[in-house]
Design an enzyme around this catalytic site. Structure first.
Site, PDB file in Angstrom:
ATOM      1  N   SER A 560      56.910  27.485  51.872  1.00 18.00           N
ATOM      2  CA  SER A 560      56.423  28.091  53.498  1.00 18.00           C
ATOM      3  C   SER A 560      54.855  27.911  54.093  1.00 18.00           C
ATOM      4  O   SER A 560      54.051  28.023  53.553  1.00 18.00           O
ATOM      5  CB  SER A 560      56.807  29.189  53.560  1.00 18.00           C
ATOM      6  OG  SER A 560      56.614  29.426  55.298  1.00 18.00           O
ATOM      7  N   TYR A 573      56.700  38.750  52.749  1.00 19.79           N
ATOM      8  CA  TYR A 573      57.658  37.692  52.728  1.00 19.79           C
ATOM      9  C   TYR A 573      56.383  36.159  52.648  1.00 19.79           C
ATOM     10  O   TYR A 573      56.210  35.279  51.611  1.00 19.79           O
ATOM     11  CB  TYR A 573      57.867  37.634  54.390  1.00 19.79           C
ATOM     12  CG  TYR A 573      58.532  35.541  54.231  1.00 19.79           C
ATOM     13  CD1 TYR A 573      59.432  35.565  53.836  1.00 19.79           C
ATOM     14  CD2 TYR A 573      57.934  35.022  54.458  1.00 19.79           C
ATOM     15  CE1 TYR A 573      60.121  34.255  53.483  1.00 19.79           C
ATOM     16  CE2 TYR A 573      58.021  33.555  55.232  1.00 19.79           C
ATOM     17  CZ  TYR A 573      59.498  33.585  54.324  1.00 19.79           C
ATOM     18  OH  TYR A 573      59.880  32.213  54.861  1.00 19.79           O
TER      19      TYR A 573
END
Length: 683
Positions: A560, A573
Site C-alpha cells: 500500500s 493497517y
C-alpha cells in the site's frame, strides 16, 4: 438447401450424429476421429446441382462439432485426385490438393483423413477411435479376432499410416465386401459407413458395442496379471499427500526442455493398472493408436518402486529414470530421423506413472495436460482388451516415429497461435474472491496463466473460478491465511490441480482504521495475523514448492501507499503494510539464488470494486476526511498528481507488468499504483 442461418439437411444430420457419437467416451476420444456426409447442393455460380461432402475438419472435436468445424469439398474434384495421385511415397502432397477441392468461403481446414471419407463409396462415413475397436486393432492376431467377432460384416485393413492410400485401401475393401458395414484398421481404429446418417451411426455403434461384448465374453479375467506384492494403491488421504509431495518434483522433470502444466489423476483404472504384475512390460511397449502417442509420447516414464518406498528414495529414483528416459528418447529420435525430419521437440515425458499413487500428465496448458492423461487411460483400456483376448502388439517403433515427426504434423504445430505471455504459469492469488484479487486473477487468466482462487469466502471463490472458465483455467480453494494448515492444504490443491505453483500474489487483507488510543491489542493482532503473518506463511509455502520444482517463480505483495506514507488514525493497517513492504526486500535478497523474484505493488485509493472499502473501511476513511462515503474515490483522485481514480484493474496491470516477462531482471521493487502521491514517493 442451406441458408445463411441453417445448414444443409445432410450437414445438419451429420452434426447431430457427430455430437451424439462424440458425447460418449466409449465411442471415441477427445478430438479423435472424423465423420462425413455427402449430398447435393445448388452451385451459386451455375445454378445447377453440385455434389458436396461435409467432413469434420482438422483439430475439431466430435462432441462439440458445429457447422464452422466442417470442411466442405466438391466431390467431383476430390474424386478426380485419384487420377493424379503420385503414389504412397508422395501421398503427403495430396493434403495441399484438398484446398483446391473446397467449396465456398469459410469452414475448417481439411484433415489428413479427408481422402478416406471422399473415396469410400457411401453417403455417410464415420472414422472413430473406440477403445474396444483399437483393442482388436492392436491385438497380435487382430485380423483373426476381427473375423471371429464380426464374421464378414466387418473387414480387417492392415496398418497403414493415415493418408490418401489408406482411403484407397478402405474404398477397395468396401467394394470387395458388399455385405460389410465397416472395417477395423490395424493399429488405428474403426471406420463404418451407411446410406443414411442413421444407418451409419447404427453401424458405428454396432461395431463398438459388439467389440466390447466380445472382449468381455471372450477375454480372460485378469488380463494384467495378479497384483504385485506391495504395489496396491495407498489409501485416499495418504495417496493425496504422496502425490502433492511428488508433484513439483515431477513437474520439474517434465519441464526440463520447456515449462509444462500438469494434471493428476488417481482413477481406479490407473491404480489397478499400476498395481498389476504386467504393467512394466505393457507400459514399455508404449501406446499404439496415432491419436494416443501424439499426445502421450511414445511411452511413459514409470517409477519402478512400490508406494511404500521412502519419499527421498522415490525422488532420487525418479531423477535417475528421467535421465535414462531422456537418453532413450534421444536414441529413438536418432534411430529413425533423416535429413528431412523436424528437429527433436523435447525429450521429457508427457506421462509419469507412480504405482500406488496415480498418473501425472503434462502439456502446454491444463487442457492439453488433462487430455494427455485421458488418452493414456484410453491406452490402458486398449491394453486390457488386447491382453484379454490375445497379446498387446502396438505398431512398430519406426511407424510411431513417422507419425510423431510427420511433416504434416509439424506444419500443424507451426500453425498454432503464439503462446500468451503467462502460458504454462500457475498462479495462486489470496483474497481473489473479490476486489483487487479478483481483478488480478482475471488478468492473469487472460494472459494465459492457470489460477488458484484462494479466499476465505468459499462461495465468492467458486463463482470467480467458474466465471474464469472452470477447472482448465481456475480452481477455487477456501483458505484462512492465518492458518498454517489451511495454507498448506491450499498449495496441495494447487499442485494437484496444475502440477505446481509459479506465481503467488499476497493480496488477502482487512483494514482497521482507528486512532491510536482506540486501537486495541486485538485489532493490532488481527491486522498483523492476516496481512503480515499471513503473507509470511503464504510466501514460505510458495518458496517450498518453487524451490522443489526448480523453475524459478514470482512472489508479489499487494502492499500500500501506507507502507511509505504516514497518515492519521491508521496505526494497525499502515504498520502491517510496512511489514509487508520489508518482507519484499528480505525475500528478494534470500530467494534470488533460486530464480524467485519478489516484488510489491503499492496501491492507494482503490474504492470501486474493493472488498476492503465495502466492508466498512470506506466509511471510516470518509469520516476521517470529513466527506460522504460515495465521494471517497473522487476525493482520493483529486489529491493525486494525475487526478485519476485508481481501480482494481490498474493494480492487476502492475502485477502483470512485474510477471509478464519484460522485467526478468527486476526483484525487490515496489511499484506505486496511486495516480501520484508525492508523499509516498520511494526514496
Amino acid at each position: 438447401m442451406a441458408t445463411p442461418s441453417r445448414p444443409h439437411p445432410e450437414a445438419a444430420a451429420l452434426l447431430g450424429r457427430s455430437n451424439r457419437l462424440g458425447a460418449d467416451p466409449r465411442n471415441t476420444n477427445y478430438a479423435g476421429g472424423n465423420t462425413s456426409a455427402k449430398g447435393t447442393e445448388t452451385d451459386p455460380v451455375t445454378g445447377g446441382d453440385v455434389e458436396l461432402m461435409w467432413v469434420k475438419g482438422s483439430g475439431g472435436d466430435l462432441g462439440t462439432l458445429t457447422e464452422g468445424g466442417l470442411a466442405v469439398l466438391r466431390l467431383d474434384r476430390l474424386l478426380a485426385l485419384k487420377d493424379v495421385y503420385p503414389g504412397v511415397e508422395r501421398e503427403d502432397e495430396m493434403v495441399a490438393a484438398f484446398d483446391y477441392c473446397l467449396h465456398g468461403k469459410g469452414g475448417a481446414a481439411p484433415s489428413i483423413d479427408t481422402a478416406m471419407h471422399g473415396l469410400v463409396d457411401a453417403a455417410h462415413v464415420d472414422h472413430l477411435h473406440p477403445d474396444s475397436g483399437i483393442a482388436l486393432a492392436c491385438a497380435a492376431d487382430g485380423e483373426k479376432l476381427t473375423a471371429e467377432c464380426f464374421g464378414d460384416s466387418v473387414v480387417w485393413v492392415p496398418w497403414r499410416r493415415p493418408g490418401f492410400q489408406l482411403g484407397l485401401d478402405i474404398a477397395a475393401v468396401k467394394e470387395a465386401n458388399p455385405r460389410a458395414v465397416g472395417c477395423v484398421l490395424g493399429g488405428h481404429g474403426i471406420t463404418a459407413w451407411g446410406d443414411t446418417a442413421e444407418e451409419c451411426e447404427r453401424n458405428s455403434l454396432h461395431i463398438i458395442r459388439t467389440a466390447e461384448k466380445f472382449l468381455v465374453e471372450r477375454g480372460k479375467a485378469e488380463p494384467f496379471g495378479p497384483v504385485l506384492d506391495g504395489y496396491a494403491a495407498l489409501g485416499g488421504a495418504e495417496r493425496r499427500e504422496r502425490a502433492a509431495a511428488l508433484a513439483p518434483v515431477i513437474r520439474a522433470l517434465a519441464s526440463q526442455d520447456r515449462p509444462q502444466v500438469g494434471h493428476f489423476t488417481d482413477s481406479e483404472v490407473v491404480l489397478d493398472f499400476l498395481a498389476s504384475a504386467e504393467h512394466p512390460r505393457l507400459a514399455a511397449l508404449g501406446t499404439s493408436c496415432p491419436d494416443h502417442f501424439l499426445r502421450t509420447k511414445v511411452r511413459p516414464l514409470v517409477l519402478d518402486l512400490p508406494p511404500t518406498a521412502a519419499l527421498d528414495e522415490a525422488i532420487a529414483r525418479l531423477q535417475e529414470l528421467h535421465t535414462e528416459y531422456r537418453e532413450e528418447y534421444a536414441a529413438y529420435y536418432r534411430r529413425h530421423a533423416d535429413a528431412d525430419s523436424p528437429a527433436m521437440r523435447g525429450a521429457d515425458p508427457a506421462i509419469v506413472l507412480i504405482p500406488g499413487v496415480g498418473m501425472f500428465s503434462f502439456g502446454k496448458d491444463k487442457q492439453t495436460a488433462r487430455v494427455a492423461g485421458e488418452f493414456y487411460v484410453n491406452a490402458i483400456n486398449v491394453m486390457r482388451g488386447a491382453e484379454a483376448v490375445s497379446t498387446y502388439a502396438p505398431i512398430e517403433e519406426s511407424e510411431k516415429f513417422r507419425i510423431e515427426y510427420w511433416a504434416l504434423e509439424e506444419a500443424k504445430l507451426q500453425r498454432m497461435p503464439k503462446a500468451k505471455p503467462l502460458a504454462t504459469r500457475v498462479a495462486l492469488v489470496t483474497g481473489a474472491g473479490s476486489g483487487i484479487g479478483k481483478a488480478i486473477a482475471e488478468r492473469l487468466v487472460a494472459e494465459g496463466a492457470c489460477v488458484v482462487i484462494a479466499d476465505l469466502n468459499a462461495e465468492n471463490a467458486a463463482e470467480v473460478a467458474t466465471a474464469l472458465g472452470g477447472p482448465d483455467k481456475a480452481v477455487a480453494v477456501t483458505v484462512d491465511v492465518t492458518s498454517e494448515e489451511q495454507i498448506t492444504e491450499a498449495f496441495k490443491a494447487a499442485v494437484l490441480a496444475f502440477g505446481g505453483v509459479d506465481l503467488v500474489v499476497n493480496n488477502a487483507g482487512i483494514s482497521i482504521s482507528k486512532p491510536l488510543l482506540e486501537t486495541t491489542a486485538k485489532d493490532w493482532d488481527l491486522q498483523h495475523d492476516i496481512m503480515a503473518r499471513g503473507s509470511f506463511l503464504v510466501s514460505r509455502e510458495a518458496a517450498r514448492v518453487m524451490t522443489a520444482q526448480k523453475l524459478g517463480g514470482d512472489i508479489i505483495y499487494i502492499a500500500s501507499k501506507n507502507a511509505v506514507f504516514a497518515g492519521p488514525n491508521n496505526i494497525a493497517y499502515s504498520a502491517t503494510k510496512a511489514d509487508q513492504a520489508h518482507q519484499v526486500r528480505l525475500l528478494a535478497a534470500e530467494l534470488g539464488e533460486h530464480g524467485i523474484r519478489v516484488n510489491g505493488v503499492n496501491p492507494d485509493g482503490v474504492v470501486r470494486g474493493s472488498g476492503i472499502f465495502a466492508g466498512g473501511w470506506g466509511a471510516q476513511r470518509a469520516a476521517t476526511y470529513g466527506i460522504e462515503e460515495e465521494k471517497l474515490g473522487e476525493f482520493y483522485a483529486q489529491r493525486t498528481i494525475l487526478k485519476r481514480e485508481v481501480l482494481p484493474e490498474h493494480v492487476a496491470n502492475a502485477v502483470f507488468a512485474l510477471t509478464g516477462g519484460d522485467l526478468t531482471h527486476t526483484t525487490g521493487l515496489h511499484v506505486p499504483v496511486d495516480a501520484g502521491v508525492a508523499a509516498a514517493f520511494l526514496r
